[in-house]
Design a protein around this motif. Structure first.
Motif, mmCIF file in Angstrom:
data_model
loop_
_atom_site.group_PDB
_atom_site.id
_atom_site.type_symbol
_atom_site.label_atom_id
_atom_site.label_comp_id
_atom_site.label_asym_id
_atom_site.label_seq_id
_atom_site.Cartn_x
_atom_site.Cartn_y
_atom_site.Cartn_z
ATOM 1 N N PRO A 82 41.358 121.418 -2.353
ATOM 2 C CA PRO A 82 42.690 122.024 -2.621
ATOM 3 C C PRO A 82 42.465 122.558 -4.247
ATOM 4 N N ILE A 83 43.136 123.334 -4.759
ATOM 5 C CA ILE A 83 43.048 123.871 -5.964
ATOM 6 C C ILE A 83 43.664 122.879 -6.929
ATOM 7 N N ASP A 84 42.701 122.554 -7.967
ATOM 8 C CA ASP A 84 43.321 121.670 -9.248
ATOM 9 C C ASP A 84 44.341 122.274 -9.880
ATOM 10 N N ILE A 85 45.143 121.384 -10.509
ATOM 11 C CA ILE A 85 46.277 121.714 -11.388
ATOM 12 C C ILE A 85 46.357 120.948 -12.415
ATOM 13 N N CYS A 86 46.438 121.190 -13.807
ATOM 14 C CA CYS A 86 46.928 120.526 -15.027
ATOM 15 C C CYS A 86 48.141 120.857 -15.679
ATOM 16 N N VAL A 87 49.169 120.003 -15.657
ATOM 17 C CA VAL A 87 50.422 120.446 -15.915
ATOM 18 C C VAL A 87 50.935 119.757 -17.348
ATOM 19 N N LEU A 88 51.063 120.568 -18.057
ATOM 20 C CA LEU A 88 51.445 120.183 -19.676
ATOM 21 C C LEU A 88 52.637 119.533 -19.727
ATOM 22 N N THR A 89 53.003 118.656 -20.478
ATOM 23 C CA THR A 89 54.429 118.023 -20.750
ATOM 24 C C THR A 89 54.252 117.283 -22.013
ATOM 25 N N GLU A 90 55.355 117.181 -22.586
ATOM 26 C CA GLU A 90 55.527 116.295 -23.891
ATOM 27 C C GLU A 90 55.817 114.833 -23.348
ATOM 28 N N LYS A 91 56.359 114.672 -22.024
ATOM 29 C CA LYS A 91 56.709 113.293 -21.621
ATOM 30 C C LYS A 91 55.293 112.557 -21.222
ATOM 31 N N ASN A 92 55.669 111.171 -21.742
ATOM 32 C CA ASN A 92 54.458 110.310 -21.340
ATOM 33 C C ASN A 92 55.033 109.501 -20.107
ATOM 34 N N ILE A 93 54.577 110.517 -18.639
ATOM 35 C CA ILE A 93 54.668 109.995 -17.521
ATOM 36 C C ILE A 93 53.518 109.168 -17.240
ATOM 37 N N LYS A 94 53.677 107.700 -16.714
ATOM 38 C CA LYS A 94 52.617 106.810 -16.434
ATOM 39 C C LYS A 94 52.311 106.960 -15.167
ATOM 40 N N GLN A 95 53.232 107.255 -14.133
ATOM 41 C CA GLN A 95 52.866 107.257 -12.887
ATOM 42 C C GLN A 95 52.268 108.326 -12.174
ATOM 43 N N GLY A 96 51.328 107.887 -11.281
ATOM 44 C CA GLY A 96 50.710 109.271 -10.585
ATOM 45 C C GLY A 96 51.176 109.059 -9.208
ATOM 46 N N ASP A 97 50.603 109.583 -8.234
ATOM 47 C CA ASP A 97 50.935 109.655 -6.997
ATOM 48 C C ASP A 97 52.411 110.190 -6.847
ATOM 49 N N ASP A 146 38.200 125.957 -10.017
ATOM 50 C CA ASP A 146 39.300 126.491 -10.935
ATOM 51 C C ASP A 146 40.345 125.171 -11.280
ATOM 52 N N LYS A 147 40.847 125.411 -12.591
ATOM 53 C CA LYS A 147 41.750 124.478 -13.161
ATOM 54 C C LYS A 147 42.925 125.317 -13.411
ATOM 55 N N ILE A 148 43.958 125.255 -12.711
ATOM 56 C CA ILE A 148 45.195 125.935 -12.867
ATOM 57 C C ILE A 148 45.896 125.153 -13.981
ATOM 58 N N ILE A 149 46.569 125.781 -15.049
ATOM 59 C CA ILE A 149 47.255 125.272 -15.990
ATOM 60 C C ILE A 149 48.576 125.646 -15.808
ATOM 61 N N ALA A 150 49.571 124.650 -15.609
ATOM 62 C CA ALA A 150 50.984 125.064 -15.727
ATOM 63 C C ALA A 150 51.819 124.026 -16.516
ATOM 64 N N VAL A 151 53.056 124.530 -16.679
ATOM 65 C CA VAL A 151 54.066 123.733 -17.734
ATOM 66 C C VAL A 151 54.991 123.086 -16.686
ATOM 67 N N LEU A 152 55.380 121.623 -16.968
ATOM 68 C CA LEU A 152 56.240 121.148 -16.174
ATOM 69 C C LEU A 152 57.700 121.903 -16.572
ATOM 70 N N LYS A 153 58.317 122.169 -15.522
ATOM 71 C CA LYS A 153 59.594 122.910 -15.277
ATOM 72 C C LYS A 153 60.466 122.337 -16.167
ATOM 73 N N ASP A 154 61.205 122.912 -17.319
ATOM 74 C CA ASP A 154 62.308 122.709 -18.225
ATOM 75 C C ASP A 154 61.778 121.646 -19.268
ATOM 76 N N ASP A 155 60.425 121.520 -19.513
ATOM 77 C CA ASP A 155 59.843 120.453 -20.279
ATOM 78 C C ASP A 155 60.325 120.981 -21.727
ATOM 79 N N ALA A 156 60.649 119.951 -22.546
ATOM 80 C CA ALA A 156 61.146 120.092 -23.931
ATOM 81 C C ALA A 156 60.272 120.952 -24.826
ATOM 82 N N MET A 157 58.908 120.711 -24.761
ATOM 83 C CA MET A 157 57.977 121.206 -25.736
ATOM 84 C C MET A 157 57.374 122.407 -25.012
ATOM 85 N N PHE A 158 57.045 122.199 -23.731
ATOM 86 C CA PHE A 158 56.307 123.204 -22.844
ATOM 87 C C PHE A 158 56.909 124.242 -22.041
ATOM 88 N N GLY A 159 58.237 123.867 -21.908
ATOM 89 C CA GLY A 159 58.874 124.534 -20.829
ATOM 90 C C GLY A 159 59.231 125.774 -20.859
#
Length: 218
Positions: free
Chosen positions: A106-121, A142-155
C-alpha cells in the motif's frame, strides 16, 4: 467482490468485526475525495518500526530500529491502494528512468500535526498536500505527505510548498536513513528523486487505487 459489494458488506458487518485497515477501510472519508483515511502504524514516540500484517490487519513488529532514527511525524498507509504497474509507469514518466517496478505494498503516508499523538494502530482524517518520489532498489516507494484535518498548526496548508523547509528536510533525512545503514556494497541505494505538490500527490493516490482495484477488486 467489487467496490460496491465491499462497501455494502462493510456497512452491514463493519460494526460486528474489525476490518483489515488495508482492505476494509475506505480510501476517502468524504464524497469530495479531498479528505483521506490514513491508518497510522508508527508515531514519533516509537523506537520500533511497526507495520500492518497484510493478511490479518494486525500491527506487527517489522524491526527494531538499529540507529537513533525516529519518525518525525505520524506514518502509515493509505487504505485500498497498491503500488504496481500504473504507479511504476507514472514514476518512469516523471523521472525519465526505465526498469522501475512497484513495491507491491500500500502507498505510505506521513501526516503532519502539531499534536503529540502517542497511539499507533489508529485512523486519522488528513488532506494530501504533496509527496516524496522515492526509489528503493528500483522499486517505487512514494511517501505521500498530508496534514491532519483541522490541525491547529498545519491544517491550513494546501500544498507542500507551504510547509517549513526544516520540517521537509527532517522527513527527507529520516526516509533516506531509516533502513539499515551504511549501504552494503552491491546494494541499491534508497533515493528521493524529487518532491512533488498536491496535484501529483492526487495522481499517485489515484493510480494506487487503480492498481489496487486491478489486483484485489474482481
Amino acid at each position: 467482490m467489487n467496490n460496491a459489494e465491499l462497501n455494502e458488506f462493510l456497512e452491514k458487518y463493519g460494526q460486528m468485526f474489525r476490518p483489515n485497515p488495508w482492505h476494509g477501510i475506505k480510501t476517502w472519508d468524504d464524497e469530495s475525495k479531498r479528505v483521506l483515511n490514513a491508518y497510522i502504524e508508527i508515531t514519533p514516540n516509537d523506537r520500533v518500526k511497526y507495520e500492518v500484517h497484510k493478511e490479518s490487519g494486525y500491527l506487527m513488529v517489522d524491526r527494531p530500529q538499529k540507529f537513533s532514527n525516529i519518525i518525525p511525524q505520524l506514518y502509515g498507509l493509505i487504505p485500498r491502494t497498491y503500488s504496481d504497474k500504473k504507479s511504476a509507469d507514472f514514476a518512469e514518466s516523471e523521472t525519465g528512468r526505465t526498469g522501475i517496478v512497484g513495491d507491491l505494498d500500500p502507498i505510505d503516508i506521513c501526516v503532519l500535526t502539531e499534536k503529540n499523538i502517542k497511539q499507533g494502530d489508529i485512523l486519522v482524517n488528513c488532506v494530501p498536500i504533496g509527496g516524496f518520489r522515492m526509489l528503493d532498489g528500483g522499486e517505487i516507494d512514494d511517501k505521500i505527505i498530508a496534514v491532519l484535518k483541522d490541525d491547529a498548526m498545519f491544517g491550513h496548508i494546501t500544498d507542500v510548498d507551504q510547509v517549513p523547509t526544516a520540517v521537509l528536510e527532517e522527513l527527507k533525512h529520516y526516509f533516506l536513513t531509516y533502513k539499515e545503514i551504511p549501504v552494503k556494497e552491491g546494494e541499491a541505494k534508497v533515493e528521493i528523486t524529487d518532491l512533488y505538490g498536491a496535484e501529483d500527490a492526487m495522481k499517485v493516490i489515484n493510480l494506487g487505487i487503480e492498481d489496487y482495484n486491478e489486483k484485489y477488486v474482481k
